[in-house]
Design a protein around this motif. Sequence first.
Motif, mmCIF file in Angstrom:
data_model
loop_
_atom_site.group_PDB
_atom_site.id
_atom_site.type_symbol
_atom_site.label_atom_id
_atom_site.label_comp_id
_atom_site.label_asym_id
_atom_site.label_seq_id
_atom_site.Cartn_x
_atom_site.Cartn_y
_atom_site.Cartn_z
ATOM 1 N N LYS A 21 -34.623 -12.591 -34.237
ATOM 2 C CA LYS A 21 -33.516 -13.493 -34.509
ATOM 3 C C LYS A 21 -33.745 -14.104 -35.874
ATOM 4 N N HIS A 22 -32.674 -14.183 -36.665
ATOM 5 C CA HIS A 22 -32.847 -14.642 -38.042
ATOM 6 C C HIS A 22 -31.566 -15.319 -38.528
ATOM 7 N N HIS A 23 -31.722 -16.506 -39.110
ATOM 8 C CA HIS A 23 -30.592 -17.178 -39.748
ATOM 9 C C HIS A 23 -30.396 -16.551 -41.127
ATOM 10 N N LEU A 24 -29.278 -15.899 -41.308
ATOM 11 C CA LEU A 24 -29.056 -15.110 -42.514
ATOM 12 C C LEU A 24 -28.835 -15.986 -43.741
ATOM 13 N N ASN A 25 -29.400 -15.547 -44.842
ATOM 14 C CA ASN A 25 -29.210 -16.199 -46.135
ATOM 15 C C ASN A 25 -28.474 -15.252 -47.074
ATOM 16 N N ASP A 26 -27.781 -15.829 -48.023
ATOM 17 C CA ASP A 26 -27.018 -15.036 -48.980
ATOM 18 C C ASP A 26 -27.937 -14.021 -49.670
ATOM 19 N N GLY A 27 -27.574 -12.746 -49.619
ATOM 20 C CA GLY A 27 -28.360 -11.700 -50.268
ATOM 21 C C GLY A 27 -29.365 -11.015 -49.360
ATOM 22 N N SER A 48 -21.645 -19.802 -50.122
ATOM 23 C CA SER A 48 -22.584 -20.088 -51.202
ATOM 24 C C SER A 48 -21.861 -20.208 -52.536
ATOM 25 N N VAL A 49 -22.329 -21.145 -53.377
ATOM 26 C CA VAL A 49 -21.733 -21.324 -54.703
ATOM 27 C C VAL A 49 -22.623 -20.719 -55.787
ATOM 28 N N ARG A 50 -23.683 -20.067 -55.341
ATOM 29 C CA ARG A 50 -24.576 -19.461 -56.343
ATOM 30 C C ARG A 50 -23.923 -18.252 -56.991
ATOM 31 N N THR A 51 -24.221 -18.025 -58.238
ATOM 32 C CA THR A 51 -23.748 -16.838 -58.949
ATOM 33 C C THR A 51 -24.647 -15.665 -58.624
ATOM 34 N N ARG A 52 -24.056 -14.600 -58.141
ATOM 35 C CA ARG A 52 -24.854 -13.417 -57.811
ATOM 36 C C ARG A 52 -25.116 -12.614 -59.088
ATOM 37 N N MET A 53 -26.370 -12.287 -59.322
ATOM 38 C CA MET A 53 -26.749 -11.611 -60.546
ATOM 39 C C MET A 53 -26.468 -10.113 -60.497
ATOM 40 N N GLN A 54 -26.255 -9.607 -59.306
ATOM 41 C CA GLN A 54 -25.943 -8.188 -59.197
ATOM 42 C C GLN A 54 -25.031 -7.969 -58.009
ATOM 43 N N ASP A 55 -24.211 -6.950 -58.094
ATOM 44 C CA ASP A 55 -23.289 -6.711 -56.982
ATOM 45 C C ASP A 55 -23.958 -5.846 -55.928
ATOM 46 N N ALA A 56 -23.204 -5.552 -54.870
ATOM 47 C CA ALA A 56 -23.792 -4.845 -53.739
ATOM 48 C C ALA A 56 -24.178 -3.416 -54.074
ATOM 49 N N LYS A 105 -31.825 4.188 -40.731
ATOM 50 C CA LYS A 105 -31.653 4.691 -42.091
ATOM 51 C C LYS A 105 -30.565 3.933 -42.852
ATOM 52 N N HIS A 106 -29.990 2.918 -42.250
ATOM 53 C CA HIS A 106 -28.913 2.166 -42.878
ATOM 54 C C HIS A 106 -29.391 0.780 -43.325
ATOM 55 N N GLU A 107 -28.746 0.284 -44.346
ATOM 56 C CA GLU A 107 -29.007 -1.061 -44.848
ATOM 57 C C GLU A 107 -27.724 -1.879 -44.762
ATOM 58 N N ILE A 108 -27.879 -3.148 -44.439
ATOM 59 C CA ILE A 108 -26.727 -4.056 -44.395
ATOM 60 C C ILE A 108 -27.051 -5.261 -45.254
ATOM 61 N N MET A 109 -26.249 -5.479 -46.289
ATOM 62 C CA MET A 109 -26.429 -6.654 -47.138
ATOM 63 C C MET A 109 -25.478 -7.763 -46.679
ATOM 64 N N TYR A 110 -26.024 -8.970 -46.568
ATOM 65 C CA TYR A 110 -25.242 -10.133 -46.135
ATOM 66 C C TYR A 110 -24.877 -10.978 -47.361
#
Length: 231
Positions: free
Chosen positions: A169-175, A192-200, A182-187
Amino acid sequence: MHRLEVAGSHGRKLFADDTYPIIFRYTGGVPRLINTLCDTALMGAYGLEQTRIGINELNAAIEELQWVEFPSRINRVRAALMVAPAPKRVAPEDVLARIIVAHAGERVEERPLRLGRLIIGRTPENDLQIDSKFISRHHCQITTTAEGSVLEDLNSTNGVYLKSKRVRKHHLNDGDVIVLGKHEIMYLDERSVRTRMQDAGDSTGDHEIIDEDEVQDEEEDDQRAPSAGAN
């Protein structure tokens, strides 16, 4: 004190005169707080077989209650009320976060997260289907509220990994990047008001790639034990 007289003190001075200013300093004259402080001091004195409350006994009661002086207590409450933001109303249709599913470095799907639960698994009845032999029938779920999103493993065989560590169980954080087989899921947290330095489409995190030879084939599991439960 009137309340002690009502309680049956019969005119005995149970509290020394120099304790009264201290009592007022810590209670502000509020009857309920006076009762609590005096009761605590009397119980302490009773345990020590003392018949009179002096400054030392009163200070011991204050320390036991972990009280601060009454004006400081009021100021803390006022400060909390001033800085506490009003809860934001969230409509059922509001998008609070997003997840991006990737496989072998390629984006497969993007899904918005609204209030409620999203179940991820291999079979079509899931809210999000990932058709892979490394994914359990009902693998995990993401529960989203106005405050955040929580990821929970649904007793999957191959587990849920975050930064190479299996999590239940995990409280998800931005990024955050979750690895399912074999799959990845980005949250991506829309709150969040932070500027993301890279897209998905950029690198999706530092984690170990699961070796197919070391991972159980979920479909073979199902054939061997069709009534095994939620996997």
